[in-house]
Motif scaffolding. Structure first.
Motif, PDB file in Angstrom:
ATOM      1  N   SER A  88       0.828  -1.220   0.000  1.00  0.00           N
ATOM      2  CA  SER A  88       0.000   0.000   0.000  1.00  0.00           C
ATOM      3  C   SER A  88       0.858   1.264   0.000  1.00  0.00           C
ATOM      4  O   SER A  88       0.418   2.309  -0.484  1.00  0.00           O
ATOM      5  CB  SER A  88      -0.958  -0.002   1.190  1.00  0.00           C
ATOM      6  OG  SER A  88      -0.241  -0.056   2.400  1.00  0.00           O
ATOM      7  N   ASP A  89       2.095   1.179   0.511  1.00  0.00           N
ATOM      8  CA  ASP A  89       2.973   2.360   0.481  1.00  0.00           C
ATOM      9  C   ASP A  89       3.287   2.774  -0.960  1.00  0.00           C
ATOM     10  O   ASP A  89       3.330   3.969  -1.266  1.00  0.00           O
ATOM     11  CB  ASP A  89       4.282   2.080   1.224  1.00  0.00           C
ATOM     12  CG  ASP A  89       4.063   1.905   2.711  1.00  0.00           C
ATOM     13  OD1 ASP A  89       3.011   2.375   3.211  1.00  0.00           O
ATOM     14  OD2 ASP A  89       4.936   1.312   3.379  1.00  0.00           O
ATOM     15  N   LEU A  90       3.500   1.795  -1.840  1.00  0.00           N
ATOM     16  CA  LEU A  90       3.747   2.120  -3.245  1.00  0.00           C
ATOM     17  C   LEU A  90       2.514   2.744  -3.907  1.00  0.00           C
ATOM     18  O   LEU A  90       2.632   3.657  -4.728  1.00  0.00           O
ATOM     19  CB  LEU A  90       4.179   0.883  -4.018  1.00  0.00           C
ATOM     20  CG  LEU A  90       5.576   0.350  -3.727  1.00  0.00           C
ATOM     21  CD1 LEU A  90       5.831  -0.917  -4.524  1.00  0.00           C
ATOM     22  CD2 LEU A  90       6.610   1.396  -4.056  1.00  0.00           C
ATOM     23  N   LEU A  91       1.348   2.252  -3.523  1.00  0.00           N
ATOM     24  CA  LEU A  91       0.123   2.845  -4.060  1.00  0.00           C
ATOM     25  C   LEU A  91      -0.048   4.282  -3.567  1.00  0.00           C
ATOM     26  O   LEU A  91      -0.488   5.160  -4.319  1.00  0.00           O
ATOM     27  CB  LEU A  91      -1.088   2.006  -3.679  1.00  0.00           C
ATOM     28  CG  LEU A  91      -1.233   0.679  -4.404  1.00  0.00           C
ATOM     29  CD1 LEU A  91      -2.413  -0.108  -3.863  1.00  0.00           C
ATOM     30  CD2 LEU A  91      -1.387   0.900  -5.884  1.00  0.00           C
ATOM     31  N   LEU A  95      -0.326   7.440  -5.950  1.00  0.00           N
ATOM     32  CA  LEU A  95      -1.445   8.375  -5.825  1.00  0.00           C
ATOM     33  C   LEU A  95      -0.937   9.798  -5.596  1.00  0.00           C
ATOM     34  O   LEU A  95      -1.444  10.748  -6.205  1.00  0.00           O
ATOM     35  CB  LEU A  95      -2.377   7.956  -4.681  1.00  0.00           C
ATOM     36  CG  LEU A  95      -3.568   8.867  -4.405  1.00  0.00           C
ATOM     37  CD1 LEU A  95      -4.508   8.901  -5.604  1.00  0.00           C
ATOM     38  CD2 LEU A  95      -4.301   8.413  -3.158  1.00  0.00           C
ATOM     39  N   ALA A  96       0.071   9.943  -4.760  1.00  0.00           N
ATOM     40  CA  ALA A  96       0.628  11.278  -4.492  1.00  0.00           C
ATOM     41  C   ALA A  96       1.265  11.876  -5.748  1.00  0.00           C
ATOM     42  O   ALA A  96       1.063  13.064  -6.040  1.00  0.00           O
ATOM     43  CB  ALA A  96       1.649  11.200  -3.362  1.00  0.00           C
ATOM     44  N   VAL A  97       2.002  11.074  -6.501  1.00  0.00           N
ATOM     45  CA  VAL A  97       2.625  11.569  -7.731  1.00  0.00           C
ATOM     46  C   VAL A  97       1.548  11.942  -8.757  1.00  0.00           C
ATOM     47  O   VAL A  97       1.630  12.986  -9.415  1.00  0.00           O
ATOM     48  CB  VAL A  97       3.608  10.524  -8.306  1.00  0.00           C
ATOM     49  CG1 VAL A  97       4.029  10.862  -9.716  1.00  0.00           C
ATOM     50  CG2 VAL A  97       4.817  10.396  -7.397  1.00  0.00           C
ATOM     51  N   ALA A 128      -9.154   5.454 -11.060  1.00  0.00           N
ATOM     52  CA  ALA A 128      -8.353   4.266 -11.385  1.00  0.00           C
ATOM     53  C   ALA A 128      -7.674   3.693 -10.144  1.00  0.00           C
ATOM     54  O   ALA A 128      -7.294   2.521 -10.137  1.00  0.00           O
ATOM     55  CB  ALA A 128      -7.309   4.611 -12.439  1.00  0.00           C
ATOM     56  N   PHE A 129      -7.543   4.498  -9.116  1.00  0.00           N
ATOM     57  CA  PHE A 129      -6.903   4.015  -7.905  1.00  0.00           C
ATOM     58  C   PHE A 129      -7.829   3.180  -7.033  1.00  0.00           C
ATOM     59  O   PHE A 129      -7.371   2.433  -6.178  1.00  0.00           O
ATOM     60  CB  PHE A 129      -6.326   5.186  -7.096  1.00  0.00           C
ATOM     61  CG  PHE A 129      -5.037   5.684  -7.654  1.00  0.00           C
ATOM     62  CD1 PHE A 129      -3.838   5.085  -7.302  1.00  0.00           C
ATOM     63  CD2 PHE A 129      -5.017   6.728  -8.557  1.00  0.00           C
ATOM     64  CE1 PHE A 129      -2.645   5.530  -7.838  1.00  0.00           C
ATOM     65  CE2 PHE A 129      -3.835   7.184  -9.094  1.00  0.00           C
ATOM     66  CZ  PHE A 129      -2.642   6.582  -8.740  1.00  0.00           C
ATOM     67  N   TYR A 130      -9.140   3.294  -7.224  1.00  0.00           N
ATOM     68  CA  TYR A 130     -10.066   2.487  -6.424  1.00  0.00           C
ATOM     69  C   TYR A 130      -9.828   0.987  -6.604  1.00  0.00           C
ATOM     70  O   TYR A 130      -9.664   0.270  -5.612  1.00  0.00           O
ATOM     71  CB  TYR A 130     -11.521   2.850  -6.744  1.00  0.00           C
ATOM     72  CG  TYR A 130     -11.978   4.145  -6.124  1.00  0.00           C
ATOM     73  CD1 TYR A 130     -11.802   4.403  -4.768  1.00  0.00           C
ATOM     74  CD2 TYR A 130     -12.606   5.111  -6.887  1.00  0.00           C
ATOM     75  CE1 TYR A 130     -12.226   5.585  -4.206  1.00  0.00           C
ATOM     76  CE2 TYR A 130     -13.038   6.300  -6.331  1.00  0.00           C
ATOM     77  CZ  TYR A 130     -12.847   6.527  -4.990  1.00  0.00           C
ATOM     78  OH  TYR A 130     -13.267   7.699  -4.433  1.00  0.00           O
ATOM     79  N   PHE A 135      -7.754  -4.154  -4.456  1.00  0.00           N
ATOM     80  CA  PHE A 135      -6.934  -5.344  -4.593  1.00  0.00           C
ATOM     81  C   PHE A 135      -5.860  -5.388  -3.506  1.00  0.00           C
ATOM     82  O   PHE A 135      -5.524  -6.453  -2.995  1.00  0.00           O
ATOM     83  CB  PHE A 135      -6.289  -5.378  -5.984  1.00  0.00           C
ATOM     84  CG  PHE A 135      -5.440  -6.581  -6.231  1.00  0.00           C
ATOM     85  CD1 PHE A 135      -5.973  -7.857  -6.152  1.00  0.00           C
ATOM     86  CD2 PHE A 135      -4.103  -6.444  -6.541  1.00  0.00           C
ATOM     87  CE1 PHE A 135      -5.190  -8.968  -6.382  1.00  0.00           C
ATOM     88  CE2 PHE A 135      -3.311  -7.548  -6.766  1.00  0.00           C
ATOM     89  CZ  PHE A 135      -3.854  -8.815  -6.692  1.00  0.00           C
ATOM     90  N   SER A 136      -5.342  -4.249  -3.126  1.00  0.00           N
ATOM     91  CA  SER A 136      -4.269  -4.190  -2.149  1.00  0.00           C
ATOM     92  C   SER A 136      -4.783  -4.255  -0.713  1.00  0.00           C
ATOM     93  O   SER A 136      -4.166  -4.882   0.142  1.00  0.00           O
ATOM     94  CB  SER A 136      -3.464  -2.903  -2.339  1.00  0.00           C
ATOM     95  OG  SER A 136      -2.496  -2.776  -1.337  1.00  0.00           O
ATOM     96  N   ASP A 137      -5.903  -3.588  -0.447  1.00  0.00           N
ATOM     97  CA  ASP A 137      -6.408  -3.486   0.925  1.00  0.00           C
ATOM     98  C   ASP A 137      -7.909  -3.715   0.904  1.00  0.00           C
ATOM     99  O   ASP A 137      -8.673  -2.820   0.548  1.00  0.00           O
ATOM    100  CB  ASP A 137      -6.073  -2.102   1.494  1.00  0.00           C
ATOM    101  CG  ASP A 137      -6.619  -1.885   2.886  1.00  0.00           C
ATOM    102  OD1 ASP A 137      -6.834  -2.874   3.608  1.00  0.00           O
ATOM    103  OD2 ASP A 137      -6.827  -0.711   3.255  1.00  0.00           O
ATOM    104  N   ALA A 138      -8.331  -4.894   1.293  1.00  0.00           N
ATOM    105  CA  ALA A 138      -9.749  -5.246   1.242  1.00  0.00           C
ATOM    106  C   ALA A 138     -10.549  -4.639   2.383  1.00  0.00           C
ATOM    107  O   ALA A 138     -11.764  -4.733   2.391  1.00  0.00           O
ATOM    108  CB  ALA A 138      -9.913  -6.763   1.253  1.00  0.00           C
TER     109      ALA A 138
END
Length: 181
Positions: A88-91, A95-97, A128-130, A135-138
């Motif tokens: 989730s840190d990469l996501l 998201l920040a970028v 698109a981030f949803y 997938f990363s955090d249910a």
């Protein structure tokens, strides 16, 4: 004096009469074009509201889906197909970028005082981030970050479009007032 009266009575060449008619047609054409531009600017400002409404509906659907219990079964199947989810840190960094680049683009257009480049990508990028976060955090803990990032960008873009439209509409209205009847 009689010479002046005779000159006024004489028939004038058709080009002098045509010029008056042409000026009248040009004025009407310009008036129609300005009215069409004003209508397009009103549509541009409304498009931002439609985009905002669409983003809110997609966000509500993403929140609803994240709270469903059947999502855990889908989450397990996605893990089998795609492998382990990205951290989730990469996501968060992605998201920040994405948010920062969108913010810079919006401010760059505002600083250049150019026409807003509002399009549907402004809605697609935050939404698109949803799926990535699902997938990363249910658990659904991602929702406030994605929602706030998308909402801030869309409101900023819409505010810029409305300010631009109001300015150009005001200028076009002034030009309409100056046109000869």
């Amino acid at each position: 004096m009689s010479g002046h009266v005779i000159e006024q009575i004489k028939t004038k060449p058709a080009t002098a009469l045509d010029r008056g008619v042409q000026d009248s047609f040009a004025s009407n054409r310009c008036r129609e074009e300005l009215a069409r531009n004003i209508d397009e600017l009103h549509a541009l400002s409304r498009r931002g509201l439609w985009g905002l409404l669409l983003f809110l509906m997609v966000s509500a659907a993403a929140l609803y889906l994240s709270q469903m219990e059947t999502l855990s079964l889908i989450h397990l199947q996605l893990k089998e197909i795609f492998g382990p989810p990205p951290p989730s840190d990469l996501l968060h960094v992605a998201l920040a970028v994405s948010w920062l680049s969108g913010f810079v683009l919006i401010l760059g257009r505002r600083g250049a005082d150019g026409k807003p480049g509002y399009n549907w990508c402004n809605i697609a990028l935050p939404t698109a981030f949803y799926p990535l976060y699902v997938f990363s955090d249910a658990t659904g803990g991602y929702f406030p970050a994605v929602f706030c990032a998308g909402l801030v960008l869309l409101l900023l873009e819409h505010g810029f479009a409305v300010c631009y439209a109001n300015k150009v509409i005001r200028e076009a209205t002034e030009r309409l007032k100056r046109l000869p009847q």
